[in-house]
Design an enzyme around this catalytic site. Structure first.
Site, short mmCIF file in Angstrom:
data_model
loop_
_atom_site.label_atom_id
_atom_site.label_comp_id
_atom_site.label_asym_id
_atom_site.label_seq_id
_atom_site.Cartn_x
_atom_site.Cartn_y
_atom_site.Cartn_z
N ARG A 241 0.79 -1.30 -0.23
CA ARG A 241 -0.08 -0.20 -0.07
C ARG A 241 0.80 1.17 0.01
O ARG A 241 1.57 1.35 1.03
CB ARG A 241 -0.85 -0.02 1.06
N HIS B 56 -7.36 0.61 -6.29
CA HIS B 56 -7.42 0.03 -5.18
C HIS B 56 -8.14 -1.24 -5.68
O HIS B 56 -9.27 -1.83 -5.42
CB HIS B 56 -8.24 0.74 -4.28
N GLN C 157 -9.87 -4.00 -3.53
CA GLN C 157 -11.04 -3.39 -2.94
C GLN C 157 -12.20 -4.10 -4.25
O GLN C 157 -13.22 -4.38 -3.94
CB GLN C 157 -11.08 -2.03 -3.10
N ASP D 185 -17.57 6.77 -1.54
CA ASP D 185 -16.04 6.85 -0.74
C ASP D 185 -15.96 8.10 -0.32
O ASP D 185 -16.57 9.13 -0.69
CB ASP D 185 -15.13 6.27 -1.73
N CYS E 58 -16.40 1.31 0.44
CA CYS E 58 -15.31 0.42 0.93
C CYS E 58 -14.74 0.68 2.25
O CYS E 58 -14.15 -0.12 2.66
CB CYS E 58 -13.99 0.85 -0.06
N ARG F 179 -13.42 -8.70 1.64
CA ARG F 179 -11.86 -8.59 1.45
C ARG F 179 -11.17 -9.71 1.61
O ARG F 179 -10.01 -9.93 0.97
CB ARG F 179 -11.25 -7.28 1.99
N1 CP Z 1 -11.15 -0.53 2.45
C1 CP Z 1 -9.96 -0.27 2.70
O1 CP Z 1 -8.90 -0.62 2.17
O2 CP Z 1 -9.90 -0.01 4.13
P1 CP Z 1 -8.39 0.01 4.96
O3 CP Z 1 -8.18 1.56 4.46
O4 CP Z 1 -8.90 -0.01 6.33
O5 CP Z 1 -7.68 -1.08 4.76
N1 NVA Z 2 -10.26 6.63 -1.40
C1 NVA Z 2 -9.82 6.02 -0.14
C2 NVA Z 2 -9.91 4.59 -0.13
C3 NVA Z 2 -9.66 4.30 1.53
C4 NVA Z 2 -9.60 2.47 1.47
C5 NVA Z 2 -8.28 6.54 0.26
O1 NVA Z 2 -7.35 6.47 -0.50
O2 NVA Z 2 -8.00 6.89 1.23
#
Ligand code: CP
Ligand code: NVA
Length: 305
Positions: free
Chosen positions: A100, A127, A130, A221, A261, A289
């Protein structure tokens, strides 16, 4: 062996296979238990995480794999050490590198220098993990092909992956964003091309009510993603007409489901009433997930580690 930096890396057949496998491991977790014994999986986080961190670590353990969780404050990706050096070092210990990151370009560099499969656990561009859980969740309600999903809000990483995955599955994906916050044009073009070949469609616009009207799935989101915290206050007034509240949800199909998400900012992009609605599927989505990540690992790695 391949990488999954974007959901399109799986190909349409691969996506279908992962979703099928995700349903199987959900229905019968014992079917894959221990099947990746000896596999060492790195799980790196440059940003906070709850769902991704826990679901991937538990998924690895259930498959008999060995998860190694790494945080940016210890690795210093691109700071303590060059990205290409981190890639080649971790490649000597690990069979899968799941990352990440802030910069999608860092993932591309990691994948270039590591032989092991590299999985995107969220970047500024996409993502894909997701999106796997999203499609698994929708497929539990109705066949994906021909289903209309409307994403309301910021044209961000989550929107990008939903558009691409939805297109691959032959869905009709609509996106309603404030002017200037639409998804990237290159993603929209790519998704439109894929959708055209799969019987689906992509529509991007600025009118939430028109785009949510009759939709089977309503998805939102956060208005400001991780790394955009300083923009959050300034975005609120512009995004408020895009809040998924009871009024907006009511213009969707009578049996429409709500998805997010997570984490959700209740009172901003979604109200409490919609989060807690009988047709909210946000916690199934979170659960999926884990199942879909198992399926992805099974797809990307050979049996036996
Ligand atoms: N949806 C998602 O990726 O959640 P987190 O940021 O908690 O991993
Ligand atoms: N769009 C959000 C998703 C979090 C899972 C972010 O990048 O923070």
């Amino acid at each position: 062996m391949t990488d999954m930096l974007m959901v399109t890396d799986l190909g349409r057949d691969g996506l279908g296979a992962v979703l099928e496998s995700a349903a199987v491991v959900k229905a019968d977790p014992s079917s894959a238990a221990g099947s990746r014994s000896g596999l060492a999986v790195g799980l790196f986080f440059e940003k906070p995480s709850t769902r991704t961190r826990v679901s991937t670590e538990v998924a690895c353990a259930d498959l008999g794999a060995h998860p190694v969780v790494l945080k940016q404050d210890e690795v210093g990706l691109g700071k303590r050490e060059a990205v290409k050096d981190v890639a080649r070092v971790l490649d000597r210990y690990l069979d899968v590198l799941a990352f990440r990151v802030f910069r999608h370009d860092d993932l591309i560099e990691l994948a270039e220098y590591a032989d092991a499969p590299v999985i995107n656990l969220l970047s500024d561009r996409s993502h894909p993990c997701q999106a796997l859980a999203d499609l698994q969740t929708i497929s539990e309600q109705r066949p994906l092909a021909g289903t209309t999903v409307t994403y309301v809000g910021d044209g961000n990483n989550v929107a990008h992956s939903l558009m691409l995955a939805g297109a691959m599955a032959g869905m009709h994906v609509r996106v309603a964003s404030p002017p200037g916050y639409e998804p990237d044009a290159d993603i929209t073009n790519e998704a439109s091309g894929i959708a055209a070949g799969a019987g689906g469609s992509i529509t991007v616009g600025n009118d939430p009510e028109e785009l949510v009207s009759g939709a089977d799935v309503v998805y939102t989101d956060v208005w400001a993603s991780m790394g955009q915290e300083e923009e959050a206050e300034g975005r609120k007034a512009l995004f408020l007409p895009f809040q998924v509240n009871s009024e907006l949800f009511a213009v969707a199909a009578d049996d429409a489901i709500f998805m997010h998400c997570l984490p959700a900012h209740r009172g901003d992009e979604v109200t409490d009433a919609v989060m807690e609605h009988a047709r909210s599927r946000v916690f199934d989505q979170a659960e999926n997930r884990m199942h879909s990540f198992k399926a992805l690992l099974l797809h990307l790695t050979p049996s036996g580690g």
